[in-house]
Scaffold this motif. Structure first.
Motif, PDB file in Angstrom:
ATOM      1  N   ARG A 132      71.310  50.788  77.223  1.00 11.05           N
ATOM      2  CA  ARG A 132      71.448  51.991  78.032  1.00 11.05           C
ATOM      3  C   ARG A 132      70.624  51.833  79.299  1.00 11.05           C
ATOM      4  O   ARG A 132      69.528  51.273  79.277  1.00 11.05           O
ATOM      5  CB  ARG A 132      70.958  53.212  77.248  1.00 11.05           C
ATOM      6  CG  ARG A 132      70.769  54.470  78.077  1.00 11.05           C
ATOM      7  CD  ARG A 132      69.962  55.508  77.317  1.00 11.05           C
ATOM      8  NE  ARG A 132      69.481  56.580  78.182  1.00 11.05           N
ATOM      9  CZ  ARG A 132      68.379  56.518  78.911  1.00 11.05           C
ATOM     10  NH1 ARG A 132      67.633  55.418  78.895  1.00 11.05           N
ATOM     11  NH2 ARG A 132      68.008  57.533  79.660  1.00 11.05           N
ATOM     12  N   SER A 138      72.170  58.544  87.223  1.00 11.58           N
ATOM     13  CA  SER A 138      73.297  58.617  86.302  1.00 11.58           C
ATOM     14  C   SER A 138      73.058  57.683  85.117  1.00 11.58           C
ATOM     15  O   SER A 138      72.631  56.539  85.299  1.00 11.58           O
ATOM     16  CB  SER A 138      74.609  58.225  86.997  1.00 11.58           C
ATOM     17  OG  SER A 138      74.911  59.129  88.044  1.00 11.58           O
ATOM     18  N   GLU A 139      73.331  58.184  83.904  1.00  9.36           N
ATOM     19  CA  GLU A 139      73.130  57.382  82.707  1.00  9.36           C
ATOM     20  C   GLU A 139      74.378  56.544  82.419  1.00  9.36           C
ATOM     21  O   GLU A 139      75.502  57.043  82.446  1.00  9.36           O
ATOM     22  CB  GLU A 139      72.825  58.283  81.508  1.00  9.36           C
ATOM     23  CG  GLU A 139      72.496  57.511  80.246  1.00  9.36           C
ATOM     24  CD  GLU A 139      72.015  58.413  79.119  1.00  9.36           C
ATOM     25  OE1 GLU A 139      72.383  58.149  77.961  1.00  9.36           O
ATOM     26  OE2 GLU A 139      71.273  59.377  79.414  1.00  9.36           O
ATOM     27  N   TRP A 140      74.148  55.239  82.147  1.00 12.69           N
ATOM     28  CA  TRP A 140      75.234  54.302  81.874  1.00 12.69           C
ATOM     29  C   TRP A 140      74.962  53.552  80.575  1.00 12.69           C
ATOM     30  O   TRP A 140      73.819  53.302  80.230  1.00 12.69           O
ATOM     31  CB  TRP A 140      75.382  53.299  83.020  1.00 12.69           C
ATOM     32  CG  TRP A 140      75.833  53.905  84.308  1.00 12.69           C
ATOM     33  CD1 TRP A 140      75.080  54.617  85.191  1.00 12.69           C
ATOM     34  CD2 TRP A 140      77.153  53.881  84.840  1.00 12.69           C
ATOM     35  NE1 TRP A 140      75.834  55.023  86.248  1.00 12.69           N
ATOM     36  CE2 TRP A 140      77.113  54.591  86.066  1.00 12.69           C
ATOM     37  CE3 TRP A 140      78.355  53.310  84.419  1.00 12.69           C
ATOM     38  CZ2 TRP A 140      78.241  54.740  86.852  1.00 12.69           C
ATOM     39  CZ3 TRP A 140      79.476  53.469  85.211  1.00 12.69           C
ATOM     40  CH2 TRP A 140      79.415  54.175  86.416  1.00 12.69           C
ATOM     41  N   GLN A 141      76.047  53.187  79.874  1.00 10.67           N
ATOM     42  CA  GLN A 141      75.948  52.394  78.658  1.00 10.67           C
ATOM     43  C   GLN A 141      76.648  51.061  78.890  1.00 10.67           C
ATOM     44  O   GLN A 141      77.836  51.012  79.229  1.00 10.67           O
ATOM     45  CB  GLN A 141      76.601  53.129  77.474  1.00 10.67           C
ATOM     46  CG  GLN A 141      76.475  52.404  76.147  1.00 10.67           C
ATOM     47  CD  GLN A 141      75.051  52.442  75.596  1.00 10.67           C
ATOM     48  OE1 GLN A 141      74.333  53.415  75.812  1.00 10.67           O
ATOM     49  NE2 GLN A 141      74.640  51.388  74.900  1.00 10.67           N
ATOM     50  N   GLU A 162      79.834  51.892  81.193  1.00  9.97           N
ATOM     51  CA  GLU A 162      80.438  53.222  81.182  1.00  9.97           C
ATOM     52  C   GLU A 162      79.394  54.296  81.419  1.00  9.97           C
ATOM     53  O   GLU A 162      78.329  54.293  80.807  1.00  9.97           O
ATOM     54  CB  GLU A 162      81.144  53.470  79.852  1.00  9.97           C
ATOM     55  CG  GLU A 162      81.901  54.790  79.798  1.00  9.97           C
ATOM     56  CD  GLU A 162      82.791  54.906  78.587  1.00  9.97           C
ATOM     57  OE1 GLU A 162      83.436  55.953  78.421  1.00  9.97           O
ATOM     58  OE2 GLU A 162      82.848  53.932  77.797  1.00  9.97           O
ATOM     59  N   GLY A 163      79.722  55.239  82.316  1.00 10.48           N
ATOM     60  CA  GLY A 163      78.881  56.402  82.535  1.00 10.48           C
ATOM     61  C   GLY A 163      79.358  57.537  81.649  1.00 10.48           C
ATOM     62  O   GLY A 163      79.502  57.384  80.445  1.00 10.48           O
ATOM     63  N   ASP A 164      79.673  58.670  82.250  1.00 11.89           N
ATOM     64  CA  ASP A 164      80.275  59.734  81.450  1.00 11.89           C
ATOM     65  C   ASP A 164      81.765  59.432  81.284  1.00 11.89           C
ATOM     66  O   ASP A 164      82.231  58.323  81.558  1.00 11.89           O
ATOM     67  CB  ASP A 164      80.028  61.095  82.098  1.00 11.89           C
ATOM     68  CG  ASP A 164      80.535  61.152  83.536  1.00 11.89           C
ATOM     69  OD1 ASP A 164      81.472  60.398  83.859  1.00 11.89           O
ATOM     70  OD2 ASP A 164      79.995  61.934  84.328  1.00 11.89           O
ATOM     71  N   SER A 165      82.536  60.414  80.846  1.00  9.91           N
ATOM     72  CA  SER A 165      83.954  60.188  80.581  1.00  9.91           C
ATOM     73  C   SER A 165      84.763  59.930  81.847  1.00  9.91           C
ATOM     74  O   SER A 165      85.939  59.575  81.769  1.00  9.91           O
ATOM     75  CB  SER A 165      84.545  61.384  79.832  1.00  9.91           C
ATOM     76  OG  SER A 165      84.407  62.577  80.601  1.00  9.91           O
ATOM     77  N   THR A 166      84.156  60.089  83.023  1.00  5.67           N
ATOM     78  CA  THR A 166      84.883  59.921  84.282  1.00  5.67           C
ATOM     79  C   THR A 166      84.467  58.666  85.055  1.00  5.67           C
ATOM     80  O   THR A 166      84.943  58.458  86.169  1.00  5.67           O
ATOM     81  CB  THR A 166      84.663  61.145  85.187  1.00  5.67           C
ATOM     82  OG1 THR A 166      83.272  61.236  85.541  1.00  5.67           O
ATOM     83  CG2 THR A 166      85.083  62.425  84.490  1.00  5.67           C
ATOM     84  N   GLN A 167      83.589  57.825  84.486  1.00  3.08           N
ATOM     85  CA  GLN A 167      83.095  56.659  85.214  1.00  3.08           C
ATOM     86  C   GLN A 167      83.029  55.438  84.306  1.00  3.08           C
ATOM     87  O   GLN A 167      82.488  55.503  83.196  1.00  3.08           O
ATOM     88  CB  GLN A 167      81.690  56.926  85.765  1.00  3.08           C
ATOM     89  CG  GLN A 167      81.621  57.978  86.859  1.00  3.08           C
ATOM     90  CD  GLN A 167      80.199  58.187  87.324  1.00  3.08           C
ATOM     91  OE1 GLN A 167      79.347  58.653  86.584  1.00  3.08           O
ATOM     92  NE2 GLN A 167      79.925  57.844  88.566  1.00  3.08           N
ATOM     93  N   HIS A 168      83.578  54.315  84.773  1.00  6.44           N
ATOM     94  CA  HIS A 168      83.406  53.059  84.053  1.00  6.44           C
ATOM     95  C   HIS A 168      83.732  51.881  84.966  1.00  6.44           C
ATOM     96  O   HIS A 168      84.383  52.027  85.998  1.00  6.44           O
ATOM     97  CB  HIS A 168      84.251  53.008  82.767  1.00  6.44           C
ATOM     98  CG  HIS A 168      85.724  52.789  83.032  1.00  6.44           C
ATOM     99  ND1 HIS A 168      86.668  53.766  82.836  1.00  6.44           N
ATOM    100  CD2 HIS A 168      86.410  51.708  83.466  1.00  6.44           C
ATOM    101  CE1 HIS A 168      87.860  53.294  83.134  1.00  6.44           C
ATOM    102  NE2 HIS A 168      87.727  52.045  83.524  1.00  6.44           N
TER     103      HIS A 168
END
Length: 296
Positions: A132, A138-141, A162-168
């Motif tokens: 992580r 912004s938090e990313w995995q 991947e960030g939230d459901s709107t970013q990867h």
């Protein structure tokens, strides 16, 4: 004057980056003392300190390094690196954080294995653990992924950030001198202004959230293949709101430049046509923007 077991300080001036100060402490035995120094980086940020510690032990070479980079008024980024080299393997761990907290932080762990192919050329296999991280608040995995690196090719096995459901951001495939080997990149909701800042392209400000897909091949050659479809939501140009951009980009092999064609829309109304080229070698951007008020 340098005396064993004591700190030696050397200072000199650099006309481009200002004053640099070095400090070195030498310890006894097989434990090497650490270096610390202060210097400004290319962008003028001050590196508050840098330390390096090396130890040679039975299980291999162990290296610890740390650095603090000052950014702006009261801001800083601190990173610590630990690595162990044993036989044909190197393990690496990195931890970083920022002050104020929350801007940048994370960890990264990986192991690299070195070997020779049948022609005696060095190859590297890298396996990275999932982790992580925080990038620009912004938090990313980052999922676990692999890299195979040889003199002829670089293979990427399921890199996915991947960030939230709107970013990867995802990448999978091979970079080589062969059209059959293709690198595929998918991305969604990335901050265009931040991406351009990372690559130091800030002469003309662009903004928006970009999504799309790109196929690339022959990247090691003078005639690469690049084909991309891009969507930019809330696209801005020179700080002006344009609408939503839909564009197609490809590498023009004849002129060795990136060519792109796009339409800008506001709801169902096409407001602008964009025809442009990007010359990476000469760092030149050419744009032809034509206003269009016709309904699609």
């Amino acid at each position: 004057t340098v005396i064993l077991g004591q700190t030696a300080t050397v200072t000199f001036s650099n006309t481009h980056l200002g004053r640099i100060k070095f400090e070195k402490t030498t310890n006894t035995g097989n434990h090497l003392g650490g270096w610390t120094f202060q210097v400004k980086d290319y962008d003028g940020n001050t590196i508050k300190s840098l330390s390096l510690d090396c130890q040679s032990q039975e299980e291999g070479l162990i290296v610890h390094a740390g650095a603090t980079l000052l950014q702006g008024i009261g801001g800083s980024i601190t990173a610590n690196v630990a690595t162990r080299a044993e036989h044909d393997k190197v393990s690496l761990g990195v931890v970083w954080n920022s002050n104020p907290t929350g801007m940048f932080e994370g960890t990264f762990h990986t192991q690299a294995t070195f070997g020779l192919d049948h022609n005696g050329r060095l190859g590297i296999n890298i396996k990275a653990d999932s982790t992580r991280t925080v990038i620009n608040n912004s938090e990313w995995q980052l999922s676990s992924f692999g890299l195979d690196i040889t003199p002829e090719r670089i293979s990427i096995d399921r890199l996915h950030l991947e960030g939230d459901s709107t970013q990867h951001l995802s990448a999978h495939g091979t970079i080589a001198n062969n059209e059959a080997d293709t690198l595929k990149v998918d991305f969604m909701g990335l901050d265009l202004a931040y991406l351009l800042q990372l690559v130091k392209f800030e002469a003309i400000p662009f903004g928006g959230r970009v999504s799309g897909h790109a196929d690339m091949a022959n990247l090691h050659t003078e005639q690469p293949y690049i084909n991309a479809n891009i969507m930019a939501k809330d696209f801005t140009f020179s700080h002006g709101d344009m609408g939503n951009l839909s564009a197609q980009a490809h590498w023009d092999q004849e002129n060795s430049q990136l060519r792109f064609l796009g339409d800008v829309w506001e709801d169902t109304l096409r407001t602008s046509l964009i025809d442009g080229t990007l010359d990476l070698a000469n760092e030149e951007l050419w744009l032809d923007i034509e206003a269009d008020s016709l309904n699609a």
